[in-house]
Motif scaffolding. Structure first.
Motif, mmCIF file in Angstrom:
data_model
loop_
_atom_site.group_PDB
_atom_site.id
_atom_site.type_symbol
_atom_site.label_atom_id
_atom_site.label_comp_id
_atom_site.label_asym_id
_atom_site.label_seq_id
_atom_site.Cartn_x
_atom_site.Cartn_y
_atom_site.Cartn_z
ATOM 1 N N ALA A 190 -22.727 102.017 6.034
ATOM 2 C CA ALA A 190 -23.653 102.799 6.868
ATOM 3 C C ALA A 190 -24.939 102.017 7.146
ATOM 4 O O ALA A 190 -25.582 102.226 8.175
ATOM 5 N N ARG A 321 -28.421 105.060 -6.841
ATOM 6 C CA ARG A 321 -27.401 105.941 -6.279
ATOM 7 C C ARG A 321 -27.951 106.795 -5.131
ATOM 8 O O ARG A 321 -27.197 107.499 -4.453
ATOM 9 N N ARG A 322 -29.250 106.730 -4.915
ATOM 10 C CA ARG A 322 -29.785 107.408 -3.725
ATOM 11 C C ARG A 322 -29.428 106.621 -2.468
ATOM 12 O O ARG A 322 -29.641 107.101 -1.350
ATOM 13 N N SER A 324 -26.612 106.272 -1.327
ATOM 14 C CA SER A 324 -25.643 107.033 -0.528
ATOM 15 C C SER A 324 -26.264 108.248 0.161
ATOM 16 O O SER A 324 -25.736 108.732 1.160
ATOM 17 N N GLU A 325 -27.400 108.732 -0.366
ATOM 18 C CA GLU A 325 -28.118 109.785 0.383
ATOM 19 C C GLU A 325 -28.569 109.210 1.728
ATOM 20 O O GLU A 325 -28.390 109.830 2.780
ATOM 21 N N ALA A 327 -27.365 106.672 3.224
ATOM 22 C CA ALA A 327 -26.179 106.382 4.039
ATOM 23 C C ALA A 327 -25.753 107.632 4.812
ATOM 24 O O ALA A 327 -25.388 107.553 5.994
ATOM 25 N N ALA A 328 -25.839 108.796 4.164
ATOM 26 C CA ALA A 328 -25.503 110.054 4.843
ATOM 27 C C ALA A 328 -26.510 110.339 5.964
ATOM 28 O O ALA A 328 -26.133 110.718 7.077
ATOM 29 N N THR A 331 -25.850 107.859 8.901
ATOM 30 C CA THR A 331 -24.613 108.174 9.618
ATOM 31 C C THR A 331 -24.834 109.387 10.511
ATOM 32 O O THR A 331 -24.434 109.404 11.679
ATOM 33 N N ILE B 41 -23.391 111.944 -12.637
ATOM 34 C CA ILE B 41 -22.821 111.049 -11.612
ATOM 35 C C ILE B 41 -21.607 110.321 -12.184
ATOM 36 O O ILE B 41 -20.552 110.234 -11.553
ATOM 37 N N GLU B 45 -17.828 110.444 -10.852
ATOM 38 C CA GLU B 45 -17.189 109.211 -10.368
ATOM 39 C C GLU B 45 -15.844 108.987 -11.056
ATOM 40 O O GLU B 45 -14.864 108.576 -10.416
ATOM 41 N N GLU B 54 -13.398 105.135 0.097
ATOM 42 C CA GLU B 54 -14.131 104.331 1.073
ATOM 43 C C GLU B 54 -13.279 103.156 1.554
ATOM 44 O O GLU B 54 -13.206 102.878 2.762
ATOM 45 N N ARG B 88 -18.152 107.703 8.022
ATOM 46 C CA ARG B 88 -18.493 109.054 7.572
ATOM 47 C C ARG B 88 -17.655 109.441 6.362
ATOM 48 O O ARG B 88 -18.167 109.993 5.376
ATOM 49 N N VAL B 91 -18.880 107.594 3.285
ATOM 50 C CA VAL B 91 -20.201 108.109 2.904
ATOM 51 C C VAL B 91 -20.052 109.446 2.183
ATOM 52 O O VAL B 91 -20.681 109.689 1.146
ATOM 53 N N ARG B 94 -18.785 108.994 -1.348
ATOM 54 C CA ARG B 94 -19.806 108.466 -2.257
ATOM 55 C C ARG B 94 -20.887 109.511 -2.555
ATOM 56 O O ARG B 94 -21.333 109.677 -3.687
ATOM 57 N N CYS B 95 -21.286 110.228 -1.508
ATOM 58 C CA CYS B 95 -22.354 111.207 -1.691
ATOM 59 C C CYS B 95 -21.882 112.387 -2.552
ATOM 60 O O CYS B 95 -22.668 112.965 -3.293
ATOM 61 N N ASP B 98 -22.628 110.970 -5.885
ATOM 62 C CA ASP B 98 -24.013 110.612 -6.202
ATOM 63 C C ASP B 98 -24.984 111.785 -6.106
ATOM 64 O O ASP B 98 -25.924 111.882 -6.879
ATOM 65 N N ASN B 99 -24.787 112.651 -5.124
ATOM 66 C CA ASN B 99 -25.638 113.835 -5.021
ATOM 67 C C ASN B 99 -25.013 114.895 -4.109
ATOM 68 O O ASN B 99 -25.387 115.015 -2.941
ATOM 69 N N PHE B 105 -25.660 115.634 3.053
ATOM 70 C CA PHE B 105 -24.242 115.583 2.659
ATOM 71 C C PHE B 105 -23.521 116.830 3.160
ATOM 72 O O PHE B 105 -22.460 116.755 3.778
#
Lengths: 339, 114
Positions: A190, A321-322, A324-325, A327-328, A331, B41, B45, B54, B88, B91, B94-95, B98-99, B105
């Motif tokens: 991303a 790891r943020r 990927s936040e 990245a969201a 995107t 996390i 995972e 991904e 997408r 992402v 992964r999201c 991660d969160n 998200f």
């Protein structure tokens, strides 16, 4: 943006203990008044600076002050004396900022620091974004931010011509960021998408004004009537106005109030209108994508601090790891045009 | 009695960190909280393996590294819908680890790229 590992911290006096006398002497010398230091307390320690509250009697009058100095190893920001100069000139332009009382010199042995007046206001954005007593302040904040930035950006480049400030076009800023990303050697699809999307869109025209460079909710002081001060001028440089506006809209400073794109408190339409109409929604969008990507680089950098062993820290590892936040966010922004 | 799984060991440490957090203040309390979230996390995972998702999503573009490289050298167009859909998907995987409470998200999950 990337922290350099070149400079090592020089041991300096601790303002809370052995540095109190030096601090008092510095304030006395700069103000030319009788100064009695009452107390010094640590307020916060960021990655690149340490902040202290200093309570002094100046000519017998109780005066709360702030002492902020560069902390930690490796530091790429502006020297505090230059920041203080920018701060003073921004104040003259009508931007709400603290008044500079003194700047340290090497002989003070207090590090690279500035003493300024303490402005009243809440510094924790998650608090002033949420608490009901700031509801009226939040209503005014978008227009106040737009107004502060418009005043700052309206000053001609000659206003800053004598200061050693970085300058570059948007395309050059993106190029610098991309070089940093490749130096890290990671593959975040991303992020590459955002770099590729931004590349043909970033302006190649030279800088037109001074930007704050870190104009976001976390760097404001807010009281019940709104914006009382804009802090942390460490990343100020010469660029174009939309850089500050786009950064203010990055998702990371909304602290969960994602429906309010401007710092968690306002709309883009209101921001652009209050700014005066010279920045288009398209230009804002480009710099918003850039701002989110820039925050993504900071996440990668903080994670790298831990992974490389430079600053082992559970907090920095977790910030990794943020990535990927962001990245969201990127995107979504690129696929759907706004976030 | 069976021995605890990796997930159960992680949960045990999470419980301990919660307990420790109550006894701590300031920076240490904050770091105990961050450490607990970090273990959450790790647990997600282990269960979800987002890297594989991904990689599979980007396989039509030669994999993650090749897709990134082709975006860098201009061989891939950032407005390519198939590419956007693949990114997408990665992402989201992964999201989710991660969160999963992150607003973007949820919003990206709910909105397909036409």
């Amino acid at each position: 943006m990337p922290l350099s590992n070149q400079q090592k911290a020089v041991p300096v006096l601790d303002p809370i203990t052995d540095g109190k006398a030096a601090l008092q002497a510095l304030i006395q010398r700069s103000s030319g008044k009788a100064v009695q230091l009452q107390s010094v307390a640590a307020l916060s320690g960021g990655a690149s600076s340490a902040t202290y509250r200093v309570d002094a009697q100046i000519d017998g009058k109780p005066t709360p002050l702030i002492f902020q100095r560069t902390a930690g190893e490796g530091h790429d920001g502006l020297p505090r004396s230059i920041q203080a100069e920018v701060l003073q000139r921004a104040g003259q332009l009508g931007v709400p900022v603290p008044s500079v009382i003194a700047t340290t010199s090497p002989a003070d042995d207090l590090g690279d620091g500035v003493i300024s007046t303490m402005v009243a206001g809440e510094a924790l954005a998650p608090r002033w974004l949420r608490l009901p007593e700031y509801a009226a302040a939040r209503e005014k904040l978008t227009a106040q931010c737009a107004e502060a930035l418009a005043k700052l950006h309206a000053a001609p480049l000659s206003n800053w011509g004598d200061l050693p400030l970085k300058s570059g076009s948007g395309a050059e800023l993106l190029e610098g960021m991309f070089t940093y990303y490749r130096d890290l050697g990671v593959d975040v699809p991303a992020y590459d998408l955002a770099f590729a999307w931004l590349k043909p869109r970033m302006p190649t025209s030279p800088a037109t004004c001074l930007v704050h460079g870190d104009f976001r909710s976390g760097n404001f002081l807010v009281d019940e009537s709104g914006l009382s001060a804009v802090l942390d001028w460490e990343l100020t440089h010469l660029s174009v106005p939309a850089e500050d506006l786009g950064w203010l809209c990055a998702q990371a400073w909304r602290f969960g109030h994602w429906q309010k794109p401007v710092g968690g408190f306002g709309t883009r339409e209101e921001l652009l209108q209050a700014y005066g109409g010279s920045v288009s929604p398209q230009e804002l969008h480009i710099w918003e994508v850039y701002g989110n990507l820039k925050w993504g680089m900071s996440c990668l950098q903080l994670a790298q601090d831990h992974v490389s062993g430079r600053v082992p820290s559970v907090e920095r590892a977790a910030i990794g790891r943020r990535v990927s936040e962001v990245a969201a966010d990127l995107t979504y922004l690129i696929a759907f045009g706004e976030l | 009695m069976s021995h605890p799984t990796a997930a159960q060991l992680i949960e045990a440490v999470q419980l301990f960190l919660k307990e420790a957090e109550g006894e701590l203040t300031g920076r240490l309390a904050f770091h105990a909280k961050v450490a607990g979230n970090t273990l959450a996390i790790v647990n997600r995972e282990l269960a979800q393996n987002p890297e594989t998702t991904e990689a599979e999503a980007l396989a039509p573009f030669g994999g993650v590294a090749a897709a990134c490289e082709d975006l860098r050298n201009g061989r891939l167009d950032p407005s390519d819908k198939a590419l956007l859909r693949a990114i997408r998907k990665g992402v989201l995987a992964r999201c989710a680890v991660d969160n999963p409470r992150y607003a973007s998200f949820t919003r990206l999950t709910e909105r397909e790229i036409a």
